[in-house]
Design an enzyme around this catalytic site. Sequence first.
Site, PDB file in Angstrom:
ATOM      1  CD  GLU B  14       3.438   3.906  -8.603  1.00  0.00           C
ATOM      2  OE1 GLU B  14       3.910   3.518  -7.531  1.00  0.00           O
ATOM      3  OE2 GLU B  14       3.648   5.033  -9.065  1.00  0.00           O
ATOM      4  CB  CYS B  61       0.430   4.096  -3.945  1.00  0.00           C
ATOM      5  SG  CYS B  61       0.049   3.705  -5.643  1.00  0.00           S
ATOM      6  CB  CYS B  64      -4.107   4.331  -5.207  1.00  0.00           C
ATOM      7  SG  CYS B  64      -3.163   2.999  -5.930  1.00  0.00           S
ATOM      8  CG  HIS B  68      -2.819   4.230   0.595  1.00  0.00           C
ATOM      9  ND1 HIS B  68      -2.971   3.039   1.251  1.00  0.00           N
ATOM     10  CD2 HIS B  68      -2.351   3.929  -0.634  1.00  0.00           C
ATOM     11  CE1 HIS B  68      -2.596   2.043   0.449  1.00  0.00           C
ATOM     12  NE2 HIS B  68      -2.215   2.565  -0.708  1.00  0.00           N
ATOM     13  NE  ARG B 482      -3.865  -0.991  -8.857  1.00  0.00           N
ATOM     14  CZ  ARG B 482      -3.973   0.284  -9.225  1.00  0.00           C
ATOM     15  NH1 ARG B 482      -4.581   1.136  -8.417  1.00  0.00           N
ATOM     16  NH2 ARG B 482      -3.508   0.713 -10.379  1.00  0.00           N
ATOM     17  CB  SER B 505      -1.209  -5.330  -4.674  1.00  0.00           C
ATOM     18  OG  SER B 505      -1.873  -4.619  -5.702  1.00  0.00           O
ATOM     19  CB  CYS B 549      -0.999  -1.140  -7.861  1.00  0.00           C
ATOM     20  SG  CYS B 549      -0.245   0.436  -7.483  1.00  0.00           S
ATOM     21  CB  CYS B 552       0.860   0.785  -1.520  1.00  0.00           C
ATOM     22  SG  CYS B 552      -0.304  -0.085  -2.539  1.00  0.00           S
TER      23      CYS B 552
END
Lengths: 159, 570
Positions: B14, B61, B64, B68, B482, B505, B549, B552
């Site tokens: 990703e 994403c 994940c 979200h 994450r 991220s 990642c 997103c």
Amino acid sequence: MSILVLGLGNALMNDDAVGVRAIEELRLRFAFSAEVQLVDGGTLGLDLLPFLEGVERLLIIDAIDMGGAPGDLFRLEGDEVPRAFASKLSVHQMGVQDLLAVAELQGHVPRELVVHGVQPASIEMEMQLSPAVTTAMEPLLAGIVAELERWGVRRQQAA
Amino acid sequence: MSKRIAVDPITRIEGHLRIEAQIEGGKITNAWSSSTAFRGIEAILKGRDPRDAHHFTQRFCGVCTTVHSMASIRAVEDALKIQIPDNARLIRNLIMGIQNVQDHVIHFYHLHALDWVDIVSALSADPAKTSQLAQSISDWPKSSTTYFKAVQGRIQAFVNTGRLGPFQNAYWGHSAYRLPAEANLMAVAHYLEALEWQKEVIKIHAILGSKNPHPQTFLVGGMAIPVDPDSQNALNADKIAYIGKLLKQARLFVEQVYIPDLLAVASFYKDWAAIGGGVGNYLSYGDFPMDNSGSVSSLYFPRGIIMGKDLANLMTVDESKITEYVTNSWYSYAGGDNKGLHPYDGETTPNYNGPKPPYEFLDTNGKYSWVKSPRYNDQPMEVGPLARILVAYVGGNPDVKGVVDFVLGKLGVGAGALFSTLGRTAARGVDALIMARKNEVWLQQLADNMGRGIYETFNKEKWDPATWPKEARGFGFHEAPRGALGHWIRIENQKIANYQAVVPSTWNAGPRDPKGQLGPYESALVGTPIADEQKPLEILRTIHSFDPCLACAVHVLDGQGTEIIRIKAL
């Protein structure tokens, strides 16, 4: 015999979503015989591995940059497939190529592997397919239906 | 002599991350983190029905999906002051809890292990000695000589195909790989087992989410899954028993495979407990409410902040102190690029002035990333399992304290070792173990509710937009695998007026801010030793320890070529 039709792409990124949109259309229009599974794979990578287990024939639908004109259709099979996805560093980075490699390491390799690809016109944050890819949808679906027919799949028009 | 190198792309999944690093005397002296592709996902949401937002954010994403949905729904519920029923809270905790466990296991074995484990070396392992090793560290039943011999055969057959997929660009044979061949073989065997394990575990999402991938049951006000012991279509006693079996399976793998492997691998790399520390500021939003009051004190993982590695001073989080800068990011703010904006007032206007690809290096004196720079009180913050575990460790969570002390004791290191690349990787294992155990408790509570005739999963009081105020705003926090994930929403006249997501991220991978303070990735890389500039495995270790990642955080427009590294002597 087990058949998996896997549509890939990010639903928020217009032409990248062509695989996802094709799965939606197939679901709306047809009822296929029981051995066929239609899956909207989104941009999931290794999470899709379980779907490959026991699959003898795999048909992937995705946007692929083959250097053609927007909306051009491609049919790839066998060894052409990992090569076509090799340079695709998209959100599917841990995607098709890696998925197939790991499936191979696990011992779940489909006997037959076909990709129906569409050349994207644009990959932007938008919900609509571009006009060129919208036009390509009908021939794309026809190609998929013909492929499934060749594999002996029966279908009915959805009510 | 000083050399500059670029590693691009660096994520195994990703997204698209690029690191440029300055190397002098075998060490990194400066580093820049960049994401080289644009995103503008929030723009899609303006003008839509807030109750639908999660259907879109779920597609931010591919890895994940649930996180979200969760943050989006919480933001809307916060804006509209909706309290969810107890069963909805428990089902959400279970979905998120199992997501954390699954994600951490997959990260360790399938994304991060390759930085520590040399797959090719596994081919020269002695299966009998591997069996002895495996039995010395765990009671896990799959540990016979025959078993490891069979795994070795599979690796050989795979290597013979020449199609190595994710293993293609690794640095096999690098001098920084330190595990004996037998430990490598054991790790590869568990790599394969983890794939089988994951297949079972994600069935829980298929039940609680009605569908996997892309769960369907999230709903503003609760969960769209009925609880009823007597109905076939609802979450009934049979399904709860089945989930219980899967949760046990999930926990056993973490207890008997993941944690022993983590400890075994870590014992060979203890020097990495002094490398990769970074900014030393940690932010956890906290998560997993223990009741449905909505209060911060109800969170199982507490909300809090640690500054400058000072474990004696746990601070509370003031959401209004979060801002995002674009001084070094390819965006413009209407009011000037040197001012930080709170997410309620966030803007996403692209302004690319970087080089035209292909290029050798970015101009890191100006804008150099598509990721913004989030700051808390103008300070860069690390988020993720390490932040979550540190805050819980000093915030009085006895389960976390117990497991952290056990891991530190096993490795013979003090709490200071946590501020490192190894600490980040270990904290992820701790988090997985805590979650794997807690999930079973939440399932039991759900069964108890059902036994007492409590079936409600949805609060429909505010479902009708006519009941909403003309203007409302709220935020949804979630501790995703994450780390700290936040969605901010402004609702006007029943529609979304503004929407911003600040993802983990972004916190970790963001570039410098107007004060020139390095982001967490950048800071963590400074001081890292590099054995071979042509093969900067050490950069991958530290960056992967954050579990990057970026799908997103940004989106990749296209990808030509697979060139991984570029080096130039300056």
